[in-house]
Design a protein around this motif. Sequence first.
Motif, PDB file in Angstrom:
ATOM      1  N   HIS A  41     -48.904  27.113   7.923  1.00  7.96           N
ATOM      2  CA  HIS A  41     -49.477  28.040   8.610  1.00  7.96           C
ATOM      3  C   HIS A  41     -48.780  29.588   8.629  1.00  7.96           C
ATOM      4  O   HIS A  41     -49.555  30.571   8.367  1.00  7.96           O
ATOM      5  CB  HIS A  41     -49.657  27.654  10.066  1.00  7.96           C
ATOM      6  N   CYS A  42     -47.517  29.597   8.706  1.00  3.45           N
ATOM      7  CA  CYS A  42     -46.876  30.735   8.704  1.00  3.45           C
ATOM      8  C   CYS A  42     -45.904  30.835   7.660  1.00  3.45           C
ATOM      9  O   CYS A  42     -45.216  32.087   7.352  1.00  3.45           O
ATOM     10  CB  CYS A  42     -46.238  31.064  10.019  1.00  3.45           C
ATOM     11  N   CYS A  56     -43.913  25.890   6.398  1.00  2.58           N
ATOM     12  CA  CYS A  56     -45.044  25.737   7.182  1.00  2.58           C
ATOM     13  C   CYS A  56     -46.028  26.319   6.580  1.00  2.58           C
ATOM     14  O   CYS A  56     -46.204  27.229   5.994  1.00  2.58           O
ATOM     15  CB  CYS A  56     -44.686  26.573   8.647  1.00  2.58           C
ATOM     16  N   HIS A 115     -41.916  28.143  14.945  1.00  4.91           N
ATOM     17  CA  HIS A 115     -41.999  29.481  14.839  1.00  4.91           C
ATOM     18  C   HIS A 115     -43.581  29.609  15.338  1.00  4.91           C
ATOM     19  O   HIS A 115     -43.649  30.788  16.003  1.00  4.91           O
ATOM     20  CB  HIS A 115     -41.875  30.044  13.378  1.00  4.91           C
TER      21      HIS A 115
HETATM   22 ZN   LIG Z   1     -45.501  28.086  11.520  1.00  8.61          ZN
END
Ligand SMILES: [Zn+2]
Length: 52
Positions: free
Chosen positions: A38-39, A36, A8
């Motif tokens: 990060h996201c 994830c 993603h």
């Molecule tokens: Zn991500």
Amino acid sequence: MSPSKCPHCKGEIKLETVQRETKGVGFIKQEIMYSCPHCGSVLGFSRGKFMS
Ligand SMILES: [Zn+2]
């Protein structure tokens, strides 16, 4: 094991940084959800070992 990338956000996913959430109680129906760092996208589910 080599680091993988989030589909993603293309962020690097490492075993040390991946978000893990254990679903289920006990050992009968236990699943680990990976997301994830990060996201926050869900990367997959696993029973037991990390993406083995
Ligand atoms: Zn991500």
